[in-house]
Structure formats: structure tokens, C-alpha cells
Design an enzyme around this catalytic site. Sequence first.
Site, PDB file in Angstrom:
ATOM      1  N   PRO A  21       0.850  -1.198   0.000  1.00 26.19           N
ATOM      2  CA  PRO A  21       0.000   0.000   0.000  1.00 26.19           C
ATOM      3  C   PRO A  21       0.881   1.242   0.000  1.00 26.19           C
ATOM      4  O   PRO A  21       1.814   1.334   0.799  1.00 26.19           O
ATOM      5  CB  PRO A  21      -0.769  -0.119   1.321  1.00 26.19           C
ATOM      6  CG  PRO A  21       0.061  -1.002   2.189  1.00 26.19           C
ATOM      7  CD  PRO A  21       0.863  -1.892   1.291  1.00 26.19           C
ATOM      8  N   MET A  22       0.597   2.173  -0.915  1.00 24.97           N
ATOM      9  CA  MET A  22       1.372   3.420  -0.975  1.00 24.97           C
ATOM     10  C   MET A  22       0.392   4.581  -1.095  1.00 24.97           C
ATOM     11  O   MET A  22      -0.437   4.596  -2.016  1.00 24.97           O
ATOM     12  CB  MET A  22       2.328   3.401  -2.178  1.00 24.97           C
ATOM     13  CG  MET A  22       3.452   2.404  -2.035  1.00 24.97           C
ATOM     14  SD  MET A  22       4.402   2.208  -3.571  1.00 24.97           S
ATOM     15  CE  MET A  22       3.336   1.091  -4.498  1.00 24.97           C
ATOM     16  N   CYS A 106       4.241   3.178   8.847  1.00 32.47           N
ATOM     17  CA  CYS A 106       4.417   4.386   8.028  1.00 32.47           C
ATOM     18  C   CYS A 106       5.529   5.255   8.619  1.00 32.47           C
ATOM     19  O   CYS A 106       5.483   5.619   9.796  1.00 32.47           O
ATOM     20  CB  CYS A 106       3.126   5.190   7.953  1.00 32.47           C
ATOM     21  SG  CYS A 106       3.341   6.689   6.956  1.00 32.47           S
ATOM     22  N   ASN A 206       9.388  -7.408   2.785  1.00 38.84           N
ATOM     23  CA  ASN A 206       9.203  -6.139   2.087  1.00 38.84           C
ATOM     24  C   ASN A 206      10.460  -5.286   2.273  1.00 38.84           C
ATOM     25  O   ASN A 206      11.080  -5.320   3.326  1.00 38.84           O
ATOM     26  CB  ASN A 206       7.960  -5.453   2.692  1.00 38.84           C
ATOM     27  CG  ASN A 206       7.641  -4.089   2.092  1.00 38.84           C
ATOM     28  OD1 ASN A 206       7.266  -3.182   2.808  1.00 38.84           O
ATOM     29  ND2 ASN A 206       7.771  -3.937   0.805  1.00 38.84           N
ATOM     30  N   ASP A 208      13.087  -2.993  -0.757  1.00 36.16           N
ATOM     31  CA  ASP A 208      14.080  -3.072  -1.848  1.00 36.16           C
ATOM     32  C   ASP A 208      13.975  -4.329  -2.707  1.00 36.16           C
ATOM     33  O   ASP A 208      15.004  -4.834  -3.173  1.00 36.16           O
ATOM     34  CB  ASP A 208      15.510  -2.964  -1.298  1.00 36.16           C
ATOM     35  CG  ASP A 208      15.896  -1.505  -1.106  1.00 36.16           C
ATOM     36  OD1 ASP A 208      15.048  -0.624  -1.368  1.00 36.16           O
ATOM     37  OD2 ASP A 208      17.036  -1.247  -0.697  1.00 36.16           O
ATOM     38  N   GLY A 230       6.709  -2.576  -3.431  1.00 39.74           N
ATOM     39  CA  GLY A 230       6.101  -1.252  -3.467  1.00 39.74           C
ATOM     40  C   GLY A 230       6.632  -0.419  -4.616  1.00 39.74           C
ATOM     41  O   GLY A 230       6.221  -0.557  -5.757  1.00 39.74           O
ATOM     42  N   ARG A 231       7.626   0.436  -4.302  1.00 38.90           N
ATOM     43  CA  ARG A 231       8.122   1.411  -5.291  1.00 38.90           C
ATOM     44  C   ARG A 231       8.552   0.769  -6.606  1.00 38.90           C
ATOM     45  O   ARG A 231       8.354   1.331  -7.677  1.00 38.90           O
ATOM     46  CB  ARG A 231       9.323   2.165  -4.704  1.00 38.90           C
ATOM     47  CG  ARG A 231       8.976   2.996  -3.500  1.00 38.90           C
ATOM     48  CD  ARG A 231      10.204   3.551  -2.810  1.00 38.90           C
ATOM     49  NE  ARG A 231      11.053   2.521  -2.242  1.00 38.90           N
ATOM     50  CZ  ARG A 231      12.336   2.693  -1.934  1.00 38.90           C
ATOM     51  NH1 ARG A 231      12.929   3.840  -2.165  1.00 38.90           N
ATOM     52  NH2 ARG A 231      13.040   1.707  -1.401  1.00 38.90           N
TER      53      ARG A 231
END
Length: 339
Positions: A21-22, A106, A206, A208, A230-231
Site C-alpha cells: 500500500p502506498m 508508516c 518487504n 528493496d 512497493g516502489r
Amino acid sequence: MSQVSLPPPLHPELPLTALAPMQDVTNHWFMKVIAHYGSPDYFFTEYFRVNDTSRLNRNILAAITQNDTGRPIFAQMIGESIPDLVRTAIELCNYNIAGIDLNMGCPAPRIYRKNVGGGLLLSPEKVDRILGELRQAVNDRPMTVKMRVGFENTDTFYEILDLINRHSIDLLSLHGRTVKDMYHGPVKYDLIASAVKRVHCPVLANGDIHSATKALEVLSQTGAAGVMVGRWAVGNPWIFNQIRQALRGEPITPVPFFEVRNYIDRLWQTPTAASMPMRSRLGYLKMFLNYIALTVDETGDFLRLMRQTQTEVELLNLCDRVFLTDLTKNLALAPSLSL
């Protein structure tokens, strides 16, 4: 309380995959775009902010009510007021969600200073009470947690892992950095491996996971049940399919640059794009291009030029020059991490 079954994955014989989630990124449209290129097993919403006056955010709710990805979506909450977290969780369970996810990771200072998100890791007693009440309220759906290995250090790490067990959490997504690390410095995959041994539920590693090869390394190093990306999935929406290819020992299908250019168009064509002011549209697209730049250009030239553009036309012309000039170029399978 006993654990609840997670929704069935796409490929039960393979490790799990999830899109992290971002905030401002993993909205309904972005999930739909990712699904077009190859869905993960699970999606998670942006976080619903929870406090005494909060109501369910309609835009975030749209990811659930309009979910046409074919994959289950967990609803993520961020907050620390127990009655309001319970109220919101019960409300969310009226919708077609895969489960409730609590954000305890977060790293944004404006968030953790309110003792929510990563700020909760400073207070195991509070975590104990929150998880206990939420587990009670959400007893027929999976209850999941996304967290980091600590706030400034890992002093509370094992205590909080024991709370994950005590409250029969069904899935733990663990970013192998502290809150204060933000997104810098090495990911502590050894601590993810310790968590895998200590908790009774599946763990998603999670941090990198920038390529399919890296996903395989992390799975082997940690023994995790799967990976959360994510990213790097923003820069390379093909990554979930590539991870599955790598897990099966198949060659990874190269992604031509012109396909990246098509992906940029797809991101651009959000249902609200036409009604957004040009500056907002430009900002929205640049947010995604910041991530795409990491996977296409080791020199940083594209990133610099992209950030300098002032109009849509300038920006899209730059994308044409970068992605359509040489049709033999492919997306790097192991992107540079220097940016």
C-alpha cells in the site's frame, strides 16, 4: 481466537506476492493498471485515516467497491484510537474486502508524531490493546499487520512479534528497516528471517525488492511465505509476472521501452484526468515517473529532464524521445540502485 484462512492465491504452488500500500499511489486506477500487466496475489488499499471524527474516505473506498482486478483487496487502516479503529473495521467489513490490515510502519514524520503508523512500535502495550480489540471485532475475516522492524532501533521487535502470535494475526508484512531509516540503508533481511521463525502466520518480506532475481534471493534468505513490492512495482508493473517466471525457472520476458511508453499513457488516462487542472495532472504523472526513472536510466538524466518539464506536451515529448527513439531497448532486469 484462531487464525482465519487467507484468500486463495493465484498460484497455490508458488510463494505469495502483494503490492504494497502506498499513499496517493495505490488507488483504484493504479491497481487496475497493475492488474493489466500481471496482478499480484493480494492488493492493499491506501490507508484509511481513523480518528474520532473520521469517515471512510470515498476515493479509497472506490478501490474496494469498484474492484475489477480479479484479486482480493485488504483494507488498510492507520490510527490509534481503539474505539474508532474498531468502529471503522466493523464498517469496512460490510464491504467486499479480503481482510483488515493495520498500518504499524508508516515512516512519515507527520504520521508517526501522532503515535500512529510507525509510531505505534514505540508502545507495545498499546499494540497489545489495539490488536486484541481488533481481533475480537474482526473475527471472521483475516486480520493482518504491516510493520517495520522497529522505530529507531529493534528493542521492541520480538515483543511485538509475540503480540502478533498472541492475537492470531493471519498475515504479517514486514519491511526490514526501522521507521527512522525511512527508505535508506540496507534492509535487515536477517530480522525478517527471525520473524519468519518466530511468528505462526505467513510473513511477506518487504523492502528493496527491485527485481525478480532479488525476490528469489530474499525468499531464499528469509524463508518468507512471499514478497511485498512497493516502489519497484510502480517503475516496473511487469514485476509480479517476472517473479512468477523466475520462481518457475523460466526465462524472464524482456519488456521493450515502447511498452513502458504505453504504460505511461495508461497511467495518464485515469478517469479523472480530464477534469484535473494541468498542473495537478503534471504532478500526478511526475510522481509515477520518479519511480519509472529508477528502472530506465542509471545516469539520472531522464529524472532531471522530466522534473524540469513545465507542460504536458513537454513531458510527453520527452517520454517519446526516451522510450521510442531506439526500439531495440528493453527495461533493465536489475535496475540501478544508485539514485
